[in-house]
Design a protein around this motif. Structure first.
Motif, PDB file in Angstrom:
ATOM      1  N   GLU A  45      45.731  24.165  28.598  1.00 60.75           N
ATOM      2  CA  GLU A  45      46.590  23.799  29.061  1.00 60.75           C
ATOM      3  C   GLU A  45      47.445  25.472  29.104  1.00 60.75           C
ATOM      4  O   GLU A  45      49.246  24.652  29.063  1.00 60.75           O
ATOM      5  N   ASP A  48      46.914  26.993  34.915  1.00 65.84           N
ATOM      6  CA  ASP A  48      47.037  26.315  35.845  1.00 65.84           C
ATOM      7  C   ASP A  48      46.951  26.451  36.745  1.00 65.84           C
ATOM      8  O   ASP A  48      46.988  26.678  37.860  1.00 65.84           O
ATOM      9  N   GLN A  51      48.376  26.898  39.989  1.00 66.54           N
ATOM     10  CA  GLN A  51      49.106  27.958  40.769  1.00 66.54           C
ATOM     11  C   GLN A  51      48.019  28.999  41.211  1.00 66.54           C
ATOM     12  O   GLN A  51      48.172  30.115  41.814  1.00 66.54           O
TER      13      GLN A  51
END
Length: 161
Positions: A45, A48, A51
């Motif tokens: 969570e 990412d 990214q």
């Protein structure tokens, strides 16, 4: 995402992490599998993968025969043509990509074969695995590449203190 910062932190904590994970192997807590699952979800969570994509740039996955068949079908290529175009046999006799970064990672860090990606890619960084202490060596290696693996070990250590 500051990948170099995570890498430096992982290097600094490697000895501590190794000792902690070795302790889990000697005497795994009863709730370790449940706790690992919870922390895995929490970490992803926060992190990412799109990214980051550090694994896609630096770690070549082992491709199984099932992976090769599935991916080559997607490209409508014969197995031999796919293997010749994209794969090599490494020093362990495993089939891996000819070079890194992964030939299927885009400039936007998206995987062009995401739905049919290799099993090793689907399972990376293996932090949702039961009996996590069975792969301590791999977990330590993964902390150097994957911010999520690093955070996973940090949070697991914090919760079990």
């Amino acid at each position: 995402m500051d990948l170099e910062r995570y890498h430096q932190l992982a290097l600094q904590k490697q000895k501590e992490h190794r000792k902690f994970l070795a302790g889990l192997k000697k005497k795994p807590p009863k709730n370790l599998d449940r706790l690992s699952q919870e922390i895995h979800v929490e970490v992803f969570e926060e992190i990412d993968c799109i990214q980051c994509a550090n694994c896609c740039r630096h770690l070549g996955p082992l491709l199984t025969e099932a992976d090769i068949t599935r991916i080559s079908k997607t490209f409508r290529m014969k197995l031999s043509a796919f293997e010749e175009a994209f794969l090599r046999v490494d020093e362990d006799g495993d089939k891996v990509f000819q070079s890194m970064p992964c030939p299927f990672i885009g400039e936007d860090n998206l995987c062009s074969i995401y739905d049919v990606r290799p099993k090793a890619c689907r399972e990376f960084p293996h932090t949702d695995r039961k009996k996590i202490y069975q792969i301590n060596h791999l977990t330590i290696q993964n902390t150097l590449i994957c911010p999520a693996a690093y955070l996973f070990v940090e949070k697991l250590q914090e919760r079990l203190k």
